[in-house]
Design a protein around this motif. Structure first.
Motif, PDB file in Angstrom:
ATOM      1  N   ALA A   1     -26.153 -39.984 -26.224  1.00 31.12           N
ATOM      2  CA  ALA A   1     -26.830 -41.174 -25.711  1.00 31.12           C
ATOM      3  C   ALA A   1     -27.661 -40.880 -24.463  1.00 31.12           C
ATOM      4  CB  ALA A   1     -25.812 -42.264 -25.404  1.00 31.12           C
ATOM      5  N   GLY A   2     -27.646 -39.613 -23.994  1.00 32.24           N
ATOM      6  CA  GLY A   2     -28.424 -39.234 -22.827  1.00 32.24           C
ATOM      7  C   GLY A   2     -27.744 -39.454 -21.500  1.00 32.24           C
ATOM      8  N   VAL A   3     -26.417 -39.652 -21.507  1.00 35.36           N
ATOM      9  CA  VAL A   3     -25.671 -39.826 -20.256  1.00 35.36           C
ATOM     10  C   VAL A   3     -25.379 -38.454 -19.659  1.00 35.36           C
ATOM     11  CG1 VAL A   3     -23.572 -40.720 -19.204  1.00 35.36           C
ATOM     12  CG2 VAL A   3     -24.651 -41.962 -21.105  1.00 35.36           C
ATOM     13  N   VAL A   4     -25.752 -38.270 -18.385  1.00 36.57           N
ATOM     14  CA  VAL A   4     -25.679 -36.965 -17.729  1.00 36.57           C
ATOM     15  C   VAL A   4     -24.508 -36.922 -16.751  1.00 36.57           C
ATOM     16  CG1 VAL A   4     -26.904 -35.333 -16.239  1.00 36.57           C
ATOM     17  CG2 VAL A   4     -28.165 -36.673 -17.943  1.00 36.57           C
ATOM     18  N   THR A   5     -23.748 -35.805 -16.787  1.00 40.78           N
ATOM     19  CA  THR A   5     -22.667 -35.562 -15.827  1.00 40.78           C
ATOM     20  C   THR A   5     -22.853 -34.181 -15.210  1.00 40.78           C
ATOM     21  OG1 THR A   5     -21.123 -36.892 -17.140  1.00 40.78           O
ATOM     22  CG2 THR A   5     -20.168 -35.399 -15.507  1.00 40.78           C
ATOM     23  N   SER A   6     -22.815 -34.106 -13.886  1.00 38.42           N
ATOM     24  CA  SER A   6     -22.858 -32.819 -13.210  1.00 38.42           C
ATOM     25  C   SER A   6     -21.466 -32.204 -13.216  1.00 38.42           C
ATOM     26  CB  SER A   6     -23.347 -32.974 -11.768  1.00 38.42           C
ATOM     27  OG  SER A   6     -23.308 -31.727 -11.105  1.00 38.42           O
ATOM     28  N   LEU A   7     -21.376 -30.925 -13.629  1.00 42.70           N
ATOM     29  CA  LEU A   7     -20.087 -30.240 -13.740  1.00 42.70           C
ATOM     30  C   LEU A   7     -19.833 -29.269 -12.599  1.00 42.70           C
ATOM     31  CD1 LEU A   7     -20.172 -29.518 -17.580  1.00 42.70           C
ATOM     32  CD2 LEU A   7     -19.085 -31.437 -16.401  1.00 42.70           C
ATOM     33  N   GLY A   8     -20.794 -29.125 -11.702  1.00 42.37           N
ATOM     34  CA  GLY A   8     -20.588 -28.236 -10.563  1.00 42.37           C
ATOM     35  C   GLY A   8     -21.713 -27.230 -10.405  1.00 42.37           C
ATOM     36  N   ALA A   9     -21.681 -26.521  -9.269  1.00 44.41           N
ATOM     37  CA  ALA A   9     -22.740 -25.581  -8.912  1.00 44.41           C
ATOM     38  C   ALA A   9     -22.460 -24.195  -9.474  1.00 44.41           C
ATOM     39  CB  ALA A   9     -22.890 -25.515  -7.402  1.00 44.41           C
ATOM     40  N   VAL A  10     -23.507 -23.559 -10.027  1.00 42.53           N
ATOM     41  CA  VAL A  10     -23.421 -22.160 -10.468  1.00 42.53           C
ATOM     42  C   VAL A  10     -24.367 -21.273  -9.669  1.00 42.53           C
ATOM     43  CG1 VAL A  10     -22.667 -22.752 -12.794  1.00 42.53           C
ATOM     44  CG2 VAL A  10     -25.114 -22.550 -12.319  1.00 42.53           C
ATOM     45  N   GLY A  11     -25.269 -21.890  -8.893  1.00 39.94           N
ATOM     46  CA  GLY A  11     -26.171 -21.119  -8.050  1.00 39.94           C
ATOM     47  C   GLY A  11     -27.128 -20.271  -8.874  1.00 39.94           C
ATOM     48  N   GLY A  12     -27.646 -19.229  -8.237  1.00 39.21           N
ATOM     49  CA  GLY A  12     -28.534 -18.296  -8.911  1.00 39.21           C
ATOM     50  C   GLY A  12     -29.974 -18.764  -8.951  1.00 39.21           C
ATOM     51  N   THR A  13     -30.824 -17.856  -9.396  1.00 40.44           N
ATOM     52  CA  THR A  13     -32.235 -18.145  -9.580  1.00 40.44           C
ATOM     53  C   THR A  13     -32.658 -17.564 -10.914  1.00 40.44           C
ATOM     54  OG1 THR A  13     -32.879 -16.096  -8.453  1.00 40.44           O
ATOM     55  CG2 THR A  13     -32.728 -18.081  -7.097  1.00 40.44           C
ATOM     56  N   GLY A  14     -33.866 -17.863 -11.334  1.00 42.20           N
ATOM     57  CA  GLY A  14     -34.338 -17.336 -12.604  1.00 42.20           C
ATOM     58  C   GLY A  14     -33.698 -18.083 -13.765  1.00 42.20           C
ATOM     59  N   ARG A  15     -33.708 -17.437 -14.909  1.00 41.69           N
ATOM     60  CA  ARG A  15     -33.264 -18.083 -16.145  1.00 41.69           C
ATOM     61  C   ARG A  15     -31.777 -17.824 -16.364  1.00 41.69           C
ATOM     62  NH1 ARG A  15     -36.085 -20.501 -20.261  1.00 41.69           N
ATOM     63  NH2 ARG A  15     -35.268 -20.294 -22.379  1.00 41.69           N
ATOM     64  N   ALA A  16     -30.994 -18.902 -16.500  1.00 36.43           N
ATOM     65  CA  ALA A  16     -29.558 -18.797 -16.756  1.00 36.43           C
ATOM     66  C   ALA A  16     -29.308 -18.684 -18.261  1.00 36.43           C
ATOM     67  CB  ALA A  16     -28.834 -20.002 -16.185  1.00 36.43           C
ATOM     68  N   LYS A  17     -28.123 -18.166 -18.624  1.00 41.94           N
ATOM     69  CA  LYS A  17     -27.741 -17.994 -20.030  1.00 41.94           C
ATOM     70  C   LYS A  17     -26.416 -18.702 -20.283  1.00 41.94           C
ATOM     71  CE  LYS A  17     -31.064 -14.862 -20.658  1.00 41.94           C
ATOM     72  NZ  LYS A  17     -31.431 -14.546 -19.285  1.00 41.94           N
ATOM     73  N   LEU A  18     -26.341 -19.437 -21.393  1.00 44.66           N
ATOM     74  CA  LEU A  18     -25.123 -20.125 -21.799  1.00 44.66           C
ATOM     75  C   LEU A  18     -24.708 -19.643 -23.172  1.00 44.66           C
ATOM     76  CD1 LEU A  18     -25.983 -23.858 -20.876  1.00 44.66           C
ATOM     77  CD2 LEU A  18     -25.033 -22.075 -19.409  1.00 44.66           C
ATOM     78  N   SER A  19     -23.400 -19.459 -23.375  1.00 45.29           N
ATOM     79  CA  SER A  19     -22.860 -19.122 -24.696  1.00 45.29           C
ATOM     80  C   SER A  19     -21.431 -19.637 -24.764  1.00 45.29           C
ATOM     81  CB  SER A  19     -22.915 -17.611 -24.955  1.00 45.29           C
ATOM     82  OG  SER A  19     -22.359 -16.878 -23.883  1.00 45.29           O
ATOM     83  N   ALA A  20     -20.973 -19.948 -25.976  1.00 44.96           N
ATOM     84  CA  ALA A  20     -19.632 -20.503 -26.182  1.00 44.96           C
ATOM     85  C   ALA A  20     -18.883 -19.649 -27.188  1.00 44.96           C
ATOM     86  CB  ALA A  20     -19.715 -21.948 -26.670  1.00 44.96           C
ATOM     87  N   ASN A  21     -17.569 -19.425 -26.936  1.00 44.55           N
ATOM     88  CA  ASN A  21     -16.803 -18.554 -27.828  1.00 44.55           C
ATOM     89  C   ASN A  21     -16.193 -19.286 -29.016  1.00 44.55           C
ATOM     90  OD1 ASN A  21     -14.727 -19.893 -26.530  1.00 44.55           O
ATOM     91  ND2 ASN A  21     -13.844 -18.059 -25.569  1.00 44.55           N
TER      92      ASN A  21
END
Length: 471
Positions: free
Chosen positions: A78-98
């Motif tokens: 539905a487009g509801v956004v929740t912030s889960l915390g800071a990861v910092g960094g710059t540039g392009r981040a990568k996400l993957s799930a096991n």
């Protein structure tokens, strides 16, 4: 006679073998455009609290996850956004799930070497294991995260089903050719290790500590030029190679997909007209998986260029956001029935929307440049008839216009004609006539450029040219 809209060809006559389309999607077969239609627009889906969107969106457990600015966010359908915390960094981040049963882990590489794990039960935690090393690329194979080790020819893996724990013996090296490991990607039961000079292939086998072995002779003599250019979808992955071509891998087959337009623009040919790009190290790639097409996009933001290759048709096109030169989309994922895209500039998430003929209200300019034709005799071009959609505006007061230019010398100089109406509301016609192009000297190259900035559907089906022998 028929006047081609364009197509893809291995013929290296750069004027006659190809057309160019921007914000238009070509469809066809045997390398020829059969129809060219306006690309999808952008409709707002959600706004992340920080900007820009720095990762491809990841779909996991019914939610969308993305890094915006320095934070990790979760978004509902539905487009509801929740912030889960800071990861910092710059540039392009990568996400993957096991994808383990129950509480699946999401690995976040923050673009500056650090790693985090997010689970619903424990939230967001930094990876502190001493055997976790600075990494810019990760993938999942049989419930293990596998990661590149930056600045070395090594890669390493997590413990089974646990991205917070790492065994010092669970590592390998690209020893068939000792170049630095840049990126890793898993396909089926294999791990591809992409280095600066080669792509090496590892197959799984039964071992509890390091369940991979190098398949000798399966490596490819292409390296990857930029970790962020690697993108995958289904059985495919693609990347920007060290020779400035674009390579597509399916199974163990590696195919060059970059066309002549791309090569002249990006690689260059040593001439002043085509010097090649100066800055390529900020390039990034991603796939857009639509209901019909799967397209790999490669963006060079500093140089202002986004090139796309449709895996289904084998045809390429360009995307461009008004005022930027390149397309503002930074990555995409299929979320339910929608295709959600991140924004490279703002913190917004977009729906890639075929019903929207703008980018959230901003102009979506379409341009087609036809391949050139030349004739064996001096000819007078009296008429060109376009088969295309007209009268598609939904605003009864609007009169959308087609901007026309033509060249008689292969594109060195262009002449503008008066714009022509694409039809007011309900004014449908089968063909759009373009007249009075004058005399064409034999063996000179004639081509058209057709452009519109109107908020209107655009689709070209073909064209015919009427020419008469001229004295």
């Amino acid at each position: 006679m028929k006047f081609s809209l364009g197509g893809q060809s291995k013929d290296y006559n750069s004027k006659k073998a190809r057309g160019k389309v921007i914000n238009l999607i070509p469809e066809g077969d045997k390398g020829e455009y059969k129809t060219v239609k306006k690309a999808e627009g952008l409709t707002l889906f959600a706004t992340l609290g920080l900007q820009p969107v720095r990762s491809d969106p990841l779909i996991n457990g019914g939610f969308l996850y993305a890094v915006g600015g320095a934070n990790l966010y979760r978004v509902t359908e539905a487009g509801v956004v929740t912030s889960l915390g800071a990861v910092g960094g710059t540039g392009r981040a990568k996400l993957s799930a096991n994808a383990i049963s129950g509480d699946s882990q999401i690995l976040i590489l923050n673009g500056s070497g650090a790693g985090y794990i997010y689970t619903n039960s424990a939230g967001l935690v930094a990876i502190t294991d001493v055997d976790f090393f600075s990494s810019s690329s990760a993938t999942v194979l049989e419930e293990r995260f596998w990661l590149s080790r930056d600045g070395t020819n090594e890669f390493f893996g997590s413990d089974l089903s646990d991205g917070t724990s790492y065994n010092p013996l669970t590592f390998g090296s690209a020893d068939e050719d000792s170049d630095d490991v840049v990126a890793v990607v898993a396909k089926k039961s294999a791990l591809w290790v992409l280095g600066s000079d080669t792509c090496q292939y590892f197959q799984t086998f039964n071992d509890t500590v390091f369940p991979l072995r190098n398949v000798k002779g399966a490596s490819k003599e292409w390296g990857i030029l930029g970790v962020d250019t690697l993108a995958e979808i289904n059985d495919f992955f693609a990347f920007f190679a060290d020779d400035r071509t674009v390579q597509l891998v399916q199974g163990t087959q590696l195919i060059e997909i970059s066309d002549l337009d791309f090569q002249l623009r990006v690689k260059g040919n040593g001439t002043a007209a085509h010097p090649g790009f100066t800055v390529v190290d900020d390039a990034y790639g991603f796939f857009v998986e639509g209901p019909v097409h799967s397209t790999y996009y490669l963006t060079f933001p500093t140089e202002g260029y986004t090139w796309g290759y449709d895996v289904k048709t084998g045809m390429s096109h360009q995307r461009c956001s008004e005022g930027l030169g390149y397309w503002r989309v930074s990555g995409s994922a299929k979320f339910g029935t929608k295709i959600i895209c991140g924004d490279n500039i703002t913190g917004q998430l977009w729906v890639l929307d075929p019903a929207n003929t703008t980018e959230n209200g901003a102009t979506l300019r379409t341009t087609i440049v036809t391949p050139s034709i030349s004739l064996p005799k001096n000819m007078t071009i009296s008429l060109i008839e376009l088969d295309m959609e007209v009268g598609q505006t939904t605003d009864p007061t609007a009169d959308p216009m087609l901007i026309i230019k033509y060249t008689k010398d292969g594109g060195y100089t262009w002449t503008s004609k008066a714009p022509i109406s694409l039809g007011k509301f309900g004014q449908y016609r089968a063909r759009l006539p373009l007249r009075q192009f004058g005399r064409l000297v034999r063996h000179k190259d004639f081509a058209l450029q057709l452009e519109t900035t109107a908020d209107v559907s655009v689709q070209y089906y073909g064209a015919e040219i009427t020419a008469e022998v001229s004295i």
